[in-house]
Motif scaffolding. Structure first.
Motif, PDB file in Angstrom:
ATOM      1  N   GLU A 172       0.836  -1.197   0.000  1.00  0.00           N
ATOM      2  CA  GLU A 172       0.000   0.000   0.000  1.00  0.00           C
ATOM      3  C   GLU A 172       0.877   1.255   0.000  1.00  0.00           C
ATOM      4  OE1 GLU A 172      -3.330  -0.004   2.756  1.00  0.00           O
ATOM      5  OE2 GLU A 172      -2.992  -2.139   3.167  1.00  0.00           O
ATOM      6  N   PRO A 173       0.627   2.201  -0.900  1.00  0.00           N
ATOM      7  CA  PRO A 173       1.439   3.425  -0.961  1.00  0.00           C
ATOM      8  C   PRO A 173       1.068   4.409   0.147  1.00  0.00           C
ATOM      9  CG  PRO A 173      -0.256   3.475  -2.649  1.00  0.00           C
ATOM     10  CD  PRO A 173      -0.352   2.126  -1.991  1.00  0.00           C
ATOM     11  N   THR A 174       2.048   5.153   0.596  1.00  0.00           N
ATOM     12  CA  THR A 174       1.810   6.115   1.676  1.00  0.00           C
ATOM     13  C   THR A 174       0.866   7.234   1.237  1.00  0.00           C
ATOM     14  OG1 THR A 174       3.840   7.288   1.056  1.00  0.00           O
ATOM     15  CG2 THR A 174       3.997   5.671   2.830  1.00  0.00           C
ATOM     16  N   LYS A 175       0.735   7.481  -0.044  1.00  0.00           N
ATOM     17  CA  LYS A 175      -0.193   8.531  -0.496  1.00  0.00           C
ATOM     18  C   LYS A 175      -1.639   8.170  -0.184  1.00  0.00           C
ATOM     19  CE  LYS A 175      -0.671   6.879  -5.288  1.00  0.00           C
ATOM     20  NZ  LYS A 175      -2.069   6.475  -5.138  1.00  0.00           N
ATOM     21  N   ASP A 176      -1.895   6.904   0.128  1.00  0.00           N
ATOM     22  CA  ASP A 176      -3.243   6.457   0.478  1.00  0.00           C
ATOM     23  C   ASP A 176      -3.443   6.370   1.984  1.00  0.00           C
ATOM     24  OD1 ASP A 176      -3.922   6.253  -2.198  1.00  0.00           O
ATOM     25  OD2 ASP A 176      -3.358   4.129  -2.319  1.00  0.00           O
ATOM     26  N   MET A 177      -2.521   6.961   2.750  1.00  0.00           N
ATOM     27  CA  MET A 177      -2.564   6.843   4.207  1.00  0.00           C
ATOM     28  C   MET A 177      -2.624   8.201   4.890  1.00  0.00           C
ATOM     29  SD  MET A 177       0.321   3.911   4.739  1.00  0.00           S
ATOM     30  CE  MET A 177       0.322   2.467   3.676  1.00  0.00           C
ATOM     31  N   ILE A 178      -3.126   8.161   6.107  1.00  0.00           N
ATOM     32  CA  ILE A 178      -3.151   9.321   7.001  1.00  0.00           C
ATOM     33  C   ILE A 178      -2.042   9.137   8.026  1.00  0.00           C
ATOM     34  CG2 ILE A 178      -4.463  10.486   8.813  1.00  0.00           C
ATOM     35  CD1 ILE A 178      -7.018   9.579   7.265  1.00  0.00           C
ATOM     36  N   PHE A 179      -1.254  10.172   8.225  1.00  0.00           N
ATOM     37  CA  PHE A 179      -0.201  10.139   9.235  1.00  0.00           C
ATOM     38  C   PHE A 179      -0.695  10.889  10.475  1.00  0.00           C
ATOM     39  CE2 PHE A 179       4.317   9.165   9.808  1.00  0.00           C
ATOM     40  CZ  PHE A 179       4.513   9.724  11.047  1.00  0.00           C
ATOM     41  N   LEU A 180      -0.785  10.173  11.585  1.00  0.00           N
ATOM     42  CA  LEU A 180      -1.242  10.734  12.851  1.00  0.00           C
ATOM     43  C   LEU A 180      -0.082  10.805  13.826  1.00  0.00           C
ATOM     44  CD1 LEU A 180      -3.330  11.551  15.029  1.00  0.00           C
ATOM     45  CD2 LEU A 180      -3.787   9.100  15.339  1.00  0.00           C
ATOM     46  N   SER A 181       0.109  11.962  14.421  1.00  0.00           N
ATOM     47  CA  SER A 181       1.128  12.153  15.443  1.00  0.00           C
ATOM     48  C   SER A 181       0.458  12.673  16.711  1.00  0.00           C
ATOM     49  CB  SER A 181       2.173  13.161  14.944  1.00  0.00           C
ATOM     50  OG  SER A 181       3.186  13.337  15.892  1.00  0.00           O
ATOM     51  N   THR A 182       0.812  12.126  17.851  1.00  0.00           N
ATOM     52  CA  THR A 182       0.188  12.615  19.079  1.00  0.00           C
ATOM     53  C   THR A 182       0.568  14.069  19.339  1.00  0.00           C
ATOM     54  OG1 THR A 182       2.013  11.782  20.450  1.00  0.00           O
ATOM     55  CG2 THR A 182       0.104  10.332  20.127  1.00  0.00           C
ATOM     56  N   HIS A 183       1.795  14.430  18.996  1.00  0.00           N
ATOM     57  CA  HIS A 183       2.299  15.780  19.194  1.00  0.00           C
ATOM     58  C   HIS A 183       2.774  16.324  17.843  1.00  0.00           C
ATOM     59  CE1 HIS A 183       2.351  13.997  23.158  1.00  0.00           C
ATOM     60  NE2 HIS A 183       2.578  15.170  23.709  1.00  0.00           N
ATOM     61  N   GLU A 184       2.627  17.614  17.647  1.00  0.00           N
ATOM     62  CA  GLU A 184       3.044  18.244  16.398  1.00  0.00           C
ATOM     63  C   GLU A 184       4.492  17.847  16.104  1.00  0.00           C
ATOM     64  OE1 GLU A 184       2.667  22.690  14.380  1.00  0.00           O
ATOM     65  OE2 GLU A 184       2.395  22.445  16.545  1.00  0.00           O
ATOM     66  N   PRO A 185       4.768  17.309  14.930  1.00  0.00           N
ATOM     67  CA  PRO A 185       6.098  16.756  14.657  1.00  0.00           C
ATOM     68  C   PRO A 185       7.218  17.794  14.713  1.00  0.00           C
ATOM     69  CG  PRO A 185       4.502  15.972  13.048  1.00  0.00           C
ATOM     70  CD  PRO A 185       3.821  17.047  13.838  1.00  0.00           C
ATOM     71  N   CYS A 186       8.369  17.348  15.180  1.00  0.00           N
ATOM     72  CA  CYS A 186       9.556  18.198  15.157  1.00  0.00           C
ATOM     73  C   CYS A 186      10.078  18.286  13.724  1.00  0.00           C
ATOM     74  CB  CYS A 186      10.624  17.632  16.088  1.00  0.00           C
ATOM     75  SG  CYS A 186      11.434  16.130  15.468  1.00  0.00           S
ATOM     76  N   SER A 187      11.094  19.075  13.501  1.00  0.00           N
ATOM     77  CA  SER A 187      11.614  19.275  12.143  1.00  0.00           C
ATOM     78  C   SER A 187      12.167  17.976  11.550  1.00  0.00           C
ATOM     79  CB  SER A 187      12.690  20.370  12.135  1.00  0.00           C
ATOM     80  OG  SER A 187      13.695  20.096  13.096  1.00  0.00           O
ATOM     81  N   MET A 188      12.801  17.125  12.367  1.00  0.00           N
ATOM     82  CA  MET A 188      13.289  15.848  11.857  1.00  0.00           C
ATOM     83  C   MET A 188      12.129  14.971  11.408  1.00  0.00           C
ATOM     84  SD  MET A 188      15.481  12.790  13.715  1.00  0.00           S
ATOM     85  CE  MET A 188      14.150  12.266  14.797  1.00  0.00           C
ATOM     86  N   CYS A 189      11.096  14.921  12.229  1.00  0.00           N
ATOM     87  CA  CYS A 189       9.959  14.058  11.905  1.00  0.00           C
ATOM     88  C   CYS A 189       9.168  14.588  10.718  1.00  0.00           C
ATOM     89  CB  CYS A 189       9.077  13.883  13.134  1.00  0.00           C
ATOM     90  SG  CYS A 189       9.916  12.946  14.448  1.00  0.00           S
ATOM     91  N   MET A 190       9.041  15.909  10.601  1.00  0.00           N
ATOM     92  CA  MET A 190       8.409  16.474   9.408  1.00  0.00           C
ATOM     93  C   MET A 190       9.169  16.059   8.155  1.00  0.00           C
ATOM     94  SD  MET A 190       7.316  20.373  10.208  1.00  0.00           S
ATOM     95  CE  MET A 190       6.707  20.859  11.807  1.00  0.00           C
ATOM     96  N   SER A 191      10.487  16.098   8.235  1.00  0.00           N
ATOM     97  CA  SER A 191      11.297  15.684   7.086  1.00  0.00           C
ATOM     98  C   SER A 191      11.102  14.207   6.781  1.00  0.00           C
ATOM     99  CB  SER A 191      12.778  15.976   7.352  1.00  0.00           C
ATOM    100  OG  SER A 191      13.000  17.359   7.427  1.00  0.00           O
ATOM    101  N   ALA A 192      11.043  13.373   7.825  1.00  0.00           N
ATOM    102  CA  ALA A 192      10.833  11.942   7.613  1.00  0.00           C
ATOM    103  C   ALA A 192       9.479  11.680   6.965  1.00  0.00           C
ATOM    104  CB  ALA A 192      10.937  11.197   8.950  1.00  0.00           C
ATOM    105  N   ILE A 193       8.443  12.371   7.423  1.00  0.00           N
ATOM    106  CA  ILE A 193       7.112  12.250   6.831  1.00  0.00           C
ATOM    107  C   ILE A 193       7.163  12.637   5.356  1.00  0.00           C
ATOM    108  CG2 ILE A 193       4.792  13.276   6.859  1.00  0.00           C
ATOM    109  CD1 ILE A 193       5.163  13.479   9.977  1.00  0.00           C
ATOM    110  N   THR A 194       7.886  13.693   5.054  1.00  0.00           N
ATOM    111  CA  THR A 194       8.019  14.162   3.673  1.00  0.00           C
ATOM    112  C   THR A 194       8.742  13.135   2.810  1.00  0.00           C
ATOM    113  OG1 THR A 194       8.147  16.438   4.516  1.00  0.00           O
ATOM    114  CG2 THR A 194       8.825  16.071   2.229  1.00  0.00           C
ATOM    115  N   TRP A 195       9.889  12.668   3.281  1.00  0.00           N
ATOM    116  CA  TRP A 195      10.684  11.707   2.503  1.00  0.00           C
ATOM    117  C   TRP A 195       9.944  10.394   2.302  1.00  0.00           C
ATOM    118  CZ3 TRP A 195      14.614  12.687  -0.497  1.00  0.00           C
ATOM    119  CH2 TRP A 195      15.411  13.812  -0.260  1.00  0.00           C
ATOM    120  N   ALA A 196       9.046  10.048   3.220  1.00  0.00           N
ATOM    121  CA  ALA A 196       8.282   8.802   3.087  1.00  0.00           C
ATOM    122  C   ALA A 196       7.094   8.947   2.126  1.00  0.00           C
ATOM    123  CB  ALA A 196       7.793   8.333   4.455  1.00  0.00           C
ATOM    124  N   GLY A 197       6.827  10.165   1.659  1.00  0.00           N
ATOM    125  CA  GLY A 197       5.806  10.353   0.644  1.00  0.00           C
ATOM    126  C   GLY A 197       4.404  10.625   1.131  1.00  0.00           C
TER     127      GLY A 197
END
Length: 200
Positions: free
Chosen positions: A81-106
């Motif tokens: 399943e591609p990540t474009k078909d998924m919702i990313f939920l974070s309990t806390h607003e992501p830090c800059s590293m995690c925002m980048s990881a979310i971006t790189w994962a598509g």
């Protein structure tokens, strides 16, 4: 596939936090980790794919979101399943590293329960805002929540747009979640001097 920001979405996000993420985080905090976690849901039916929590005592890079992606890519669903078909939920607003990881994962989205200011003020974990300020020169909320890669939204932004009858049970559930996280935060703060997390 577009994500309809409605009561059903808010309920699914809150349910994932309360039912799937929090039990993992309770165990993680007992081991000395921070209170952050996350989950992936399918856009099509809002079903849970995987949930995870922070594992910084194993590796300081295993923030809740990054550890979630690590677990996801180690499993079979990532091949199907591609990540474009998924919702990313974070309990806390992501830090800059995690925002980048979310971006790189598509992913083209992320949703969060607690804000960066909550992390600083309610959880005594100010590092997200300090890094955004010191490295990128951004004040709180200064990054672009809508950009070429994704749309980032707080769950309370969704709830604020609902009719009172729809919002009321979601706000009650949110308060239960806040109370559980407050207790976890107290446990974490009391024991953090004994762990090996660089930015505790």
């Amino acid at each position: 596939m577009a994500i309809e920001e409605n009561a059903a979405l808010a309920r699914a996000l809150l349910d994932a936090i309360e039912t799937d993420v929090l039990p993992l985080t309770e165990r993680g905090v007992a081991e000395g980790n921070k209170v952050f976690g996350g989950a992936l849901l399918r856009k099509s039916d809002l079903s849970l794919i995987v949930a995870e929590t922070n594992r910084e005592t194993e590796n300081p890079l295993w923030h809740g979101e990054v550890n979630l992606l690590k677990t996801f890519y180690e499993g079979p669903v990532s091949k199907l399943e591609p990540t474009k078909d998924m919702i990313f939920l974070s309990t806390h607003e992501p830090c800059s590293m995690c925002m980048s990881a979310i971006t790189w994962a598509g992913f083209d989205n992320f949703f969060y329960f607690f804000s960066h200011e909550d992390s600083r003020d309610s959880f005594a974990i100010p590092h997200d805002l300090k890094i955004l300020k010191e490295v990128f020169g951004l004040e709180p909320g200064g990054y672009r929540h809508d950009n070429a890669f994704w749309r980032g939204r707080g769950i309370f932004d969704i709830i604020a747009g609902l009719d009172p009858a729809e919002a009321e049970p979601l706000l009650a559930q949110s308060e239960r979640i806040r109370c559980r996280y407050a207790a976890l935060s107290e446990t974490y703060q009391q024991g953090k001097v004994a762990n090996a997390i660089p930015l505790a």
